[in-house]
Design an enzyme around this catalytic site. Structure first.
Site, PDB file in Angstrom:
ATOM      1  N   THR A   1      -3.538   6.412  -4.377  1.00 53.85           N
ATOM      2  CA  THR A   1      -3.351   5.900  -3.022  1.00 53.85           C
ATOM      3  C   THR A   1      -2.053   6.496  -2.466  1.00 53.85           C
ATOM      4  OG1 THR A   1      -2.742   3.906  -1.767  1.00 53.85           O
ATOM      5  CG2 THR A   1      -2.486   3.773  -4.123  1.00 53.85           C
ATOM      6  N   GLY A   2      -2.043   6.760  -1.185  1.00 56.76           N
ATOM      7  CA  GLY A   2      -0.850   7.345  -0.566  1.00 56.76           C
ATOM      8  C   GLY A   2      -1.258   8.259   0.570  1.00 56.76           C
TER       9      GLY A   2
ATOM     10  N   GLY B   1      -2.867  11.128   2.010  1.00 57.96           N
ATOM     11  CA  GLY B   1      -3.933  11.967   1.482  1.00 57.96           C
ATOM     12  C   GLY B   1      -3.601  13.446   1.442  1.00 57.96           C
TER      13      GLY B   1
ATOM     14  N   THR C   1      -5.377   1.723   1.424  1.00 60.76           N
ATOM     15  CA  THR C   1      -6.532   2.261   0.693  1.00 60.76           C
ATOM     16  C   THR C   1      -6.778   1.404  -0.537  1.00 60.76           C
ATOM     17  OG1 THR C   1      -5.961   4.485   1.352  1.00 60.76           O
ATOM     18  CG2 THR C   1      -7.307   4.281  -0.613  1.00 60.76           C
TER      19      THR C   1
ATOM     20  N   ARG D   1     -10.175  13.967  10.655  1.00 59.39           N
ATOM     21  CA  ARG D   1      -9.308  14.144   9.472  1.00 59.39           C
ATOM     22  C   ARG D   1      -9.936  13.455   8.251  1.00 59.39           C
ATOM     23  NH1 ARG D   1      -6.638  10.407   5.777  1.00 59.39           N
ATOM     24  NH2 ARG D   1      -4.694  11.340   5.087  1.00 59.39           N
ATOM     25  N   VAL D   2      -9.863  14.123   7.106  1.00 61.52           N
ATOM     26  CA  VAL D   2     -10.360  13.553   5.852  1.00 61.52           C
ATOM     27  C   VAL D   2      -9.199  13.479   4.874  1.00 61.52           C
ATOM     28  CG1 VAL D   2     -11.930  13.905   3.903  1.00 61.52           C
ATOM     29  CG2 VAL D   2     -12.684  14.463   6.219  1.00 61.52           C
ATOM     30  N   GLY D   3      -9.074  12.365   4.184  1.00 63.75           N
ATOM     31  CA  GLY D   3      -7.987  12.202   3.210  1.00 63.75           C
ATOM     32  C   GLY D   3      -8.455  12.397   1.784  1.00 63.75           C
ATOM     33  N   ASP D   4      -7.595  12.030   0.870  1.00 64.61           N
ATOM     34  CA  ASP D   4      -7.866  12.246  -0.558  1.00 64.61           C
ATOM     35  C   ASP D   4      -9.004  11.383  -1.097  1.00 64.61           C
ATOM     36  OD1 ASP D   4      -5.805  10.184  -0.017  1.00 64.61           O
ATOM     37  OD2 ASP D   4      -6.077   9.764  -2.141  1.00 64.61           O
TER      38      ASP D   4
HETATM   39  N1  GLY Z   1      -4.982   7.823   0.823  1.00 64.51           N
HETATM   40  C1  GLY Z   1      -5.765   7.607   1.945  1.00 64.51           C
HETATM   41  C2  GLY Z   1      -5.691   8.654   2.957  1.00 64.51           C
HETATM   42  O1  GLY Z   1      -4.712   9.376   3.057  1.00 64.51           O
HETATM   43  O2  GLY Z   1      -6.630   8.780   3.685  1.00 64.51           O
END
Ligand code: GLY
Length: 283
Positions: free
Chosen positions: A218-219, A221, A168, A196-199
């Site tokens: 970053t990491g 999500g 990311t 799926r949606v991340g942070d």
């Molecule tokens: N940090 C990016 C994700 O988990 O989508």
């Protein structure tokens, strides 16, 4: 005020990513020196990283488990304006779409509607598939077949999450007017179900900006969303300063959960990660 910009290539990104991050940061910094806003600068930097196949954002995004690219991105400024997109397909630079959402009455647009909006406003589309992502999907599927990948009901326990990270990308900046902005973009983790949606699309989780500064994370999500991490770190900026606030944020996680954070505040910048992370700051 003297401007500052920081960017990262994702927690887990090694030294081989450093020069690419440096050149993206230089492009954003030149824009700041030319009098452009913090928002314009972070977008220039994140767009450069999206266009670089090495990073898991834009071109080079990892696939979901169905072999599709679904990307998330967001932007936010110190006056509280923000825009985000989730699960978008084919848009060459999701960060530009997130920026465009900022000009709508909405904060977050997802999937088909977001893609239609990108078409309507004339954003560029591209085939974002890459050999790198083909290889990653094959690796993930092999692990699943070998039984390495447990049931989703086990909530991804007992696996090395860092193997599934994408790199990311994100940037934070302060401009000559002392305004802050943040931007991020991702193809998401490689071990993800369609939808799926991340942070990175979630204001407060993957990104936050306000009068005290700007933060991106970053990491994994899911873990970042649960702790509303970017806002939690933002809330510590005034008390701790950017460097200690980033460290505080990373310390909220066990070592097995990779996380990285960058921030700017009125006095400087902060960077912290519990794994290697390519990053750069200017000046
Ligand atoms: N940090 C990016 C994700 O988990 O989508």
């Amino acid at each position: 005020m003297h401007p500052v910009i920081v960017a990262h290539g994702g927690v887990g990104s090694g030294i081989e990513y450093k020069e690419d991050v440096v050149s993206a940061v230089k492009a954003g910094y030149e824009a700041l020196l030319a009098g452009k806003s913090a928002l314009e600068a972070v977008i220039i930097t994140v767009k450069a990283l999206e266009d670089n196949v090495k990073f898991n954002a834009g071109y080079g995004s990892y696939y979901n488990l169905a072999g599709e690219i679904e990307m998330d991105a967001s932007v936010m400024t110190s006056d509280g304006r923000c825009g985000a997109v989730a699960c978008v397909h084919g848009v060459k630079n999701p960060v530009l779409l997130a920026r465009a959402v900022m000009d709508t009455p909405h904060v977050l647009m997802a999937g088909r509607g977001a893609v239609e909006y990108a078409k309507k406003i004339g954003l560029e589309f591209a085939d974002l598939r890459s050999e790198k992502a083909d290889k990653k999907l094959a690796e993930v599927k092999k692990k699943i077949r070998e039984g390495y990948y447990p049931q989703w009901s086990e909530k991804m326990k007992n696996i090395d999450l860092s193997e599934y990270l994408g790199d990311t990308v994100g940037a934070v900046a302060m401009d000559m007017q002392g305004k802050f902005a943040a931007a991020n973009s991702t193809g998401g983790i490689s071990l993800k179900l369609p939808g799926r949606v991340g942070d990175s699309a979630i204001i407060g989780a993957g990104i936050y900006a306000g009068s005290e500064g700007a933060v991106v994370t970053t990491g994994i999500g899911e873990e970042i969303i649960k702790k509303v991490l970017a806002k939690a770190v933002y809330d510590k900026l005034a008390q701790l300063g950017a460097m200690k606030a980033c460290r505080w944020g990373v310390d909220q996680y066990d070592e097995g959960i990779p996380v990285g954070i960058i921030a700017v505040d009125k006095k400087g910048y902060g960077v912290a990660a519990n794994k290697q992370m390519a990053w750069h700051v200017l000046p």
